[in-house]
Write a protein that holds these residues in place. Structure first.
Motif, PDB file in Angstrom:
ATOM      1  N   ALA B 226       0.941  -1.210   0.133  1.00 15.66           N
ATOM      2  CA  ALA B 226      -0.003  -0.024  -0.018  1.00 15.66           C
ATOM      3  C   ALA B 226       0.979   1.280   0.017  1.00 15.66           C
ATOM      4  CB  ALA B 226      -1.005   0.162   1.105  1.00 15.66           C
ATOM      5  N   THR B 227       1.725   1.299   0.867  1.00 18.41           N
ATOM      6  CA  THR B 227       2.730   2.519   0.928  1.00 18.41           C
ATOM      7  C   THR B 227       3.545   2.752  -0.052  1.00 18.41           C
ATOM      8  OG1 THR B 227       4.276   1.501   2.320  1.00 18.41           O
ATOM      9  CG2 THR B 227       2.479   2.612   3.510  1.00 18.41           C
ATOM     10  N   SER B 228       3.787   1.483  -1.035  1.00 18.79           N
ATOM     11  CA  SER B 228       4.558   1.490  -2.172  1.00 18.79           C
ATOM     12  C   SER B 228       3.911   1.881  -3.264  1.00 18.79           C
ATOM     13  CB  SER B 228       5.462   0.434  -2.270  1.00 18.79           C
ATOM     14  OG  SER B 228       6.224   0.043  -1.116  1.00 18.79           O
ATOM     15  N   GLY B 229       2.517   1.939  -3.343  1.00 21.37           N
ATOM     16  CA  GLY B 229       1.776   2.009  -4.608  1.00 21.37           C
ATOM     17  C   GLY B 229       1.667   0.827  -5.441  1.00 21.37           C
ATOM     18  N   LEU B 230       2.066  -0.406  -4.676  1.00 21.78           N
ATOM     19  CA  LEU B 230       2.197  -1.556  -5.614  1.00 21.78           C
ATOM     20  C   LEU B 230       1.031  -2.526  -5.362  1.00 21.78           C
ATOM     21  CD1 LEU B 230       6.193  -1.758  -5.033  1.00 21.78           C
ATOM     22  CD2 LEU B 230       5.139  -1.530  -7.313  1.00 21.78           C
ATOM     23  N   SER B 231       1.010  -3.561  -6.226  1.00 18.48           N
ATOM     24  CA  SER B 231       0.033  -4.699  -5.822  1.00 18.48           C
ATOM     25  C   SER B 231       0.651  -5.837  -6.246  1.00 18.48           C
ATOM     26  CB  SER B 231      -1.511  -4.362  -6.560  1.00 18.48           C
ATOM     27  OG  SER B 231      -1.241  -4.535  -7.929  1.00 18.48           O
ATOM     28  N   LEU B 232       0.213  -7.126  -5.902  1.00 17.28           N
ATOM     29  CA  LEU B 232       0.618  -8.138  -6.083  1.00 17.28           C
ATOM     30  C   LEU B 232       0.548  -8.594  -7.682  1.00 17.28           C
ATOM     31  CD1 LEU B 232      -0.691 -10.539  -3.128  1.00 17.28           C
ATOM     32  CD2 LEU B 232       1.885  -9.701  -3.469  1.00 17.28           C
ATOM     33  N   GLU B 233      -0.466  -8.118  -8.357  1.00 19.45           N
ATOM     34  CA  GLU B 233      -0.545  -8.272  -9.640  1.00 19.45           C
ATOM     35  C   GLU B 233       0.864  -7.546 -10.490  1.00 19.45           C
ATOM     36  OE1 GLU B 233      -3.338  -6.887  -8.018  1.00 19.45           O
ATOM     37  OE2 GLU B 233      -3.725  -8.810  -7.767  1.00 19.45           O
ATOM     38  N   ASP B 234       1.382  -6.583  -9.881  1.00 17.66           N
ATOM     39  CA  ASP B 234       2.372  -6.038 -10.497  1.00 17.66           C
ATOM     40  C   ASP B 234       3.807  -7.038 -10.493  1.00 17.66           C
ATOM     41  OD1 ASP B 234       1.523  -3.677 -10.885  1.00 17.66           O
ATOM     42  OD2 ASP B 234       2.066  -2.898  -8.597  1.00 17.66           O
ATOM     43  N   MET B 235       3.623  -8.105  -9.853  1.00 19.69           N
ATOM     44  CA  MET B 235       4.846  -9.070  -9.594  1.00 19.69           C
ATOM     45  C   MET B 235       4.932 -10.040 -10.625  1.00 19.69           C
ATOM     46  SD  MET B 235       6.045  -7.363  -7.399  1.00 19.69           S
ATOM     47  CE  MET B 235       4.865  -6.089  -6.156  1.00 19.69           C
ATOM     48  N   SER B 236       5.876 -10.148 -11.387  1.00 25.54           N
ATOM     49  CA  SER B 236       6.035 -11.381 -12.274  1.00 25.54           C
ATOM     50  C   SER B 236       6.209 -12.438 -11.447  1.00 25.54           C
ATOM     51  CB  SER B 236       7.217 -10.949 -13.167  1.00 25.54           C
ATOM     52  OG  SER B 236       7.363  -9.916 -13.634  1.00 25.54           O
ATOM     53  N   LEU B 237       6.747 -12.428 -10.398  1.00 26.77           N
ATOM     54  CA  LEU B 237       7.154 -13.728  -9.333  1.00 26.77           C
ATOM     55  C   LEU B 237       7.647 -13.365  -8.017  1.00 26.77           C
ATOM     56  CD1 LEU B 237       7.681 -16.790  -9.847  1.00 26.77           C
ATOM     57  CD2 LEU B 237      10.196 -16.317  -9.937  1.00 26.77           C
ATOM     58  N   VAL B 238       7.079 -14.087  -7.139  1.00 24.77           N
ATOM     59  CA  VAL B 238       7.237 -13.639  -5.827  1.00 24.77           C
ATOM     60  C   VAL B 238       8.148 -14.851  -5.096  1.00 24.77           C
ATOM     61  CG1 VAL B 238       6.034 -13.486  -3.243  1.00 24.77           C
ATOM     62  CG2 VAL B 238       5.105 -12.588  -5.234  1.00 24.77           C
ATOM     63  N   ILE B 239       9.108 -14.453  -4.568  1.00 23.42           N
ATOM     64  CA  ILE B 239      10.145 -15.430  -4.103  1.00 23.42           C
ATOM     65  C   ILE B 239      10.206 -15.260  -2.338  1.00 23.42           C
ATOM     66  CG2 ILE B 239      12.482 -15.973  -4.041  1.00 23.42           C
ATOM     67  CD1 ILE B 239      12.869 -14.866  -6.655  1.00 23.42           C
ATOM     68  N   PRO B 240       9.359 -16.108  -1.794  1.00 23.77           N
ATOM     69  CA  PRO B 240       9.521 -16.129  -0.238  1.00 23.77           C
ATOM     70  C   PRO B 240      10.795 -16.727   0.252  1.00 23.77           C
ATOM     71  CG  PRO B 240       8.044 -17.684  -0.863  1.00 23.77           C
ATOM     72  CD  PRO B 240       8.627 -17.006  -2.324  1.00 23.77           C
ATOM     73  N   HIS B 241      11.251 -16.285   1.414  1.00 26.35           N
ATOM     74  CA  HIS B 241      12.083 -16.982   2.159  1.00 26.35           C
ATOM     75  C   HIS B 241      11.785 -18.509   2.279  1.00 26.35           C
ATOM     76  CE1 HIS B 241      15.172 -18.596   4.961  1.00 26.35           C
ATOM     77  NE2 HIS B 241      14.425 -18.482   5.864  1.00 26.35           N
ATOM     78  N   GLN B 242      12.452 -19.735   1.953  1.00 26.42           N
ATOM     79  CA  GLN B 242      12.181 -20.754   1.973  1.00 26.42           C
ATOM     80  C   GLN B 242      12.143 -21.451   3.434  1.00 26.42           C
ATOM     81  OE1 GLN B 242      11.065 -22.366  -1.215  1.00 26.42           O
ATOM     82  NE2 GLN B 242      11.079 -20.402  -1.635  1.00 26.42           N
ATOM     83  N   ALA B 243      11.524 -20.740   4.529  1.00 23.82           N
ATOM     84  CA  ALA B 243      11.532 -20.888   5.743  1.00 23.82           C
ATOM     85  C   ALA B 243      11.180 -22.310   6.097  1.00 23.82           C
ATOM     86  CB  ALA B 243      10.834 -19.994   6.391  1.00 23.82           C
ATOM     87  N   SER B 244       9.979 -22.739   5.545  1.00 21.89           N
ATOM     88  CA  SER B 244       9.761 -24.141   6.419  1.00 21.89           C
ATOM     89  C   SER B 244       8.491 -24.582   5.463  1.00 21.89           C
ATOM     90  CB  SER B 244       9.157 -23.946   7.606  1.00 21.89           C
ATOM     91  OG  SER B 244       7.765 -23.539   7.691  1.00 21.89           O
ATOM     92  N   PRO B 245       7.999 -25.920   5.684  1.00 23.23           N
ATOM     93  CA  PRO B 245       6.810 -26.221   4.620  1.00 23.23           C
ATOM     94  C   PRO B 245       5.381 -25.255   4.878  1.00 23.23           C
ATOM     95  CG  PRO B 245       7.895 -28.121   5.676  1.00 23.23           C
ATOM     96  CD  PRO B 245       8.503 -26.984   6.223  1.00 23.23           C
ATOM     97  N   ALA B 246       5.773 -24.680   6.042  1.00 19.81           N
ATOM     98  CA  ALA B 246       4.510 -23.517   6.361  1.00 19.81           C
ATOM     99  C   ALA B 246       4.443 -22.628   5.375  1.00 19.81           C
ATOM    100  CB  ALA B 246       4.786 -23.210   7.753  1.00 19.81           C
ATOM    101  N   ILE B 247       5.235 -22.149   4.649  1.00 21.37           N
ATOM    102  CA  ILE B 247       5.222 -21.060   3.932  1.00 21.37           C
ATOM    103  C   ILE B 247       3.794 -21.178   2.900  1.00 21.37           C
ATOM    104  CG2 ILE B 247       7.511 -20.365   3.715  1.00 21.37           C
ATOM    105  CD1 ILE B 247       7.778 -21.443   0.942  1.00 21.37           C
ATOM    106  N   THR B 248       3.449 -22.224   2.473  1.00 22.18           N
ATOM    107  CA  THR B 248       2.099 -22.593   1.687  1.00 22.18           C
ATOM    108  C   THR B 248       1.155 -21.899   2.672  1.00 22.18           C
ATOM    109  OG1 THR B 248       3.041 -24.928   1.482  1.00 22.18           O
ATOM    110  CG2 THR B 248       0.858 -24.204   0.560  1.00 22.18           C
ATOM    111  N   ILE B 249       1.040 -22.117   3.866  1.00 20.37           N
ATOM    112  CA  ILE B 249      -0.302 -21.604   4.889  1.00 20.37           C
ATOM    113  C   ILE B 249       0.032 -20.018   4.740  1.00 20.37           C
ATOM    114  CG2 ILE B 249      -1.094 -21.574   7.151  1.00 20.37           C
ATOM    115  CD1 ILE B 249       0.395 -23.977   7.731  1.00 20.37           C
ATOM    116  N   ALA B 250       1.244 -19.417   5.086  1.00 23.46           N
ATOM    117  CA  ALA B 250       1.399 -18.238   5.112  1.00 23.46           C
ATOM    118  C   ALA B 250       1.010 -17.408   3.701  1.00 23.46           C
ATOM    119  CB  ALA B 250       2.845 -17.883   5.388  1.00 23.46           C
ATOM    120  N   LEU B 251       1.455 -18.131   2.713  1.00 26.03           N
ATOM    121  CA  LEU B 251       0.988 -17.326   1.501  1.00 26.03           C
ATOM    122  C   LEU B 251      -0.321 -17.423   0.846  1.00 26.03           C
ATOM    123  CD1 LEU B 251       4.835 -18.097   0.530  1.00 26.03           C
ATOM    124  CD2 LEU B 251       3.697 -16.145  -0.358  1.00 26.03           C
TER     125      LEU B 251
END
Lengths: 313, 313
Positions: B226-251
């Protein structure tokens, strides 16, 4: 001349352990059993926040700038933030260039302030050198003091105030003059019993460190001043890292007259990452430098690293 | 919308140990006796420099971005510089925000490139998590891989290329969810024999870490966009830290569709500081993202810290 990065020191704070150790005429300060790196950093930070009139909860960024931190994970800045504000939320990360970490952190912080990312950045620096000293290395054993210093850097409306110029270099050829080899991935603590205990202590080749410092520092500073369009005459005060009694030799070679720089090595010793900042905080407290004055901070660190930064107060 | 900080990834490199450990369907990589953190970082850095067509001697700045470094003194960047160029001279310092150190380093490096201080910055990230794992903590013992990644960031003439926006926050209330307490000033290696050996190993309260990550991350990212004036649709790809199998839940909770992000946790595990960068290097290699694409890097780290950074390639 590079563009000034506008920011100002809104507050400074220091912490010095009460326990004094004398080595001849040299005075050193060392933590007691009930003192710790975290306690020293937190006390200095509270002092700085008080002077700045900023609540810990309102700080937007905190940078930990110690040579050896409190624990490998999480970063020192996060642990200090927890002490200052148990429910605090701020950007928190560490920056490390050993003894000149505070200068590197100031350089980084000035960029975040100048471009409007943060309105306030708290920098903490400080080490418990005494935890890592080797009694068999007389030179370094009698050189270090434990101490901490903190600064609150904020935005400013004064276009003349801020970081005028800065630079940093590491000469890899001298990477092993000053080391603590053990404690992290190369020789984790679990290997302590099977390792040389000296690997986990401060190891300085004093002659080599001095020779290499004298080799690189004069040219480093001359080049910095030339490319920045500055000269020593622009400086109200020069604050070198209080590395050792040899700073007198180094500063003579560089051509800085004694009345222009601070040499408190006999009184306070080498405070590792707190060294340059501690002197800056004290000369601000003593009103030896004031708003509008230009100070040059510089020093060498393990690496062999050299930093220089010119700040208009 | 904040101003873009112009820079580009001129080269990337990775290092993955050959030794594979399987935990059920989960694949992890671990160093052998003849591999080290320094060796991994140096190999990744050489790979990145080769791709960038830049000689190690010509790099102007090197930032070490590991969670736990090689040794307490000097900084990891200085030791990597020595391996790459024994007589190399460059700015060298470390930046630490644990698992997201590489994102913090990229954020800092983009400022030095964008304002013309340096034309090239080499960032290395990577840990030997396996050196610090506690076999009695099954969850973390089976989660981590050892790896390294490096990027060469350079100036660019393309005004659309660079860091579009970035942010970082630490929630101090959750500072002890993930720790390695021993090895530095709190519990130096000399105290190992009289301490709890587990204090020197990775200690994660998995349930607490997961709950707190899920508490802070969705709001953190929503506010950032919101503060950056960006939205998820602007992203060609999202790279989360591969923290644990729980990233599926988080995302899922954040509302990022599965086809928009990378989840390689089963194949590579949590690579600590190398995690986000390793995935970025691999998707660049696979040409899954290309020049002009916008990628969002983000993740949580011990602290509890969260970072997000949007990069236009």
């Amino acid at each position: 001349m590079p563009q000034i990065r506008n920011c100002r020191i809104a507050g400074y704070g220091t912490y010095l352990p009460e326990h004094v150790v004398k080595f001849g005429a040299q005075t050193r300060y060392r933590v007691s059993e009930d003192e710790s790196q975290l306690g020293m950093l937190t006390a200095a930070a509270r002092d700085a926040l008080d002077r700045a009139g900023i609540k810990a909860e309102d700080v937007q960024c905190i940078i930990g700038a110690s040579a050896a931190g409190i624990q490998p994970i999480p970063c020192t800045a996060a642990l200090v933030l927890e002490q200052l504000a148990p429910f605090g939320v701020a950007a928190a990360f560490d920056v490390n260039s050993t003894c000149t970490s505070m200068i590197t952190a100031l350089d980084i912080a000035s960029r975040y302030i100048a471009d409007g990312t943060y309105e306030s950045v708290l920098i903490t620096a400080g080490d418990v050198g005494s935890r890592f000293l080797n009694p068999e290395q007389a030179e370094s054993f009698s050189l270090f003091s434990d101490a901490a210093v903190a600064f609150v850097l904020t935005a400013t409306d004064d276009p003349a105030q801020g970081v005028v110029a800065s630079t940093q270099r590491t000469w890899a050829a001298y990477a092993h003059d000053t080391e603590i080899r053990g404690g992290l991935s190369r020789s984790p603590a679990q290997m302590y019993a099977d390792s040389d205990p000296a690997d986990y202590l401060f190891d300085m080749n004093g002659r080599s460190a001095l020779r290499n410092m004298l080799t690189v520092l004069p040219e480093f500073l001359a080049k910095f001043l030339a490319t920045s369009g500055l000269s020593l005459e622009d400086m109200s005060l020069v604050i070198p890292h209080q590395a050792s009694p040899a700073i007198t030799i180094a500063l003579r070679r560089i051509g800085i007259p004694q009345e222009q720089y601070i040499d408190w090595v006999a009184d306070i010793g080498n405070m590792v990452s707190a060294s340059v900042g501690y002197v800056l905080a004290k000369v601000l407290e003593q009103e030896r430098v004031r708003r509008g004055d230009t100070v040059m901070l510089f020093g060498t660190a393990a690496g062999l690293t050299a930093n220089a930064l010119v700040l208009r107060l």
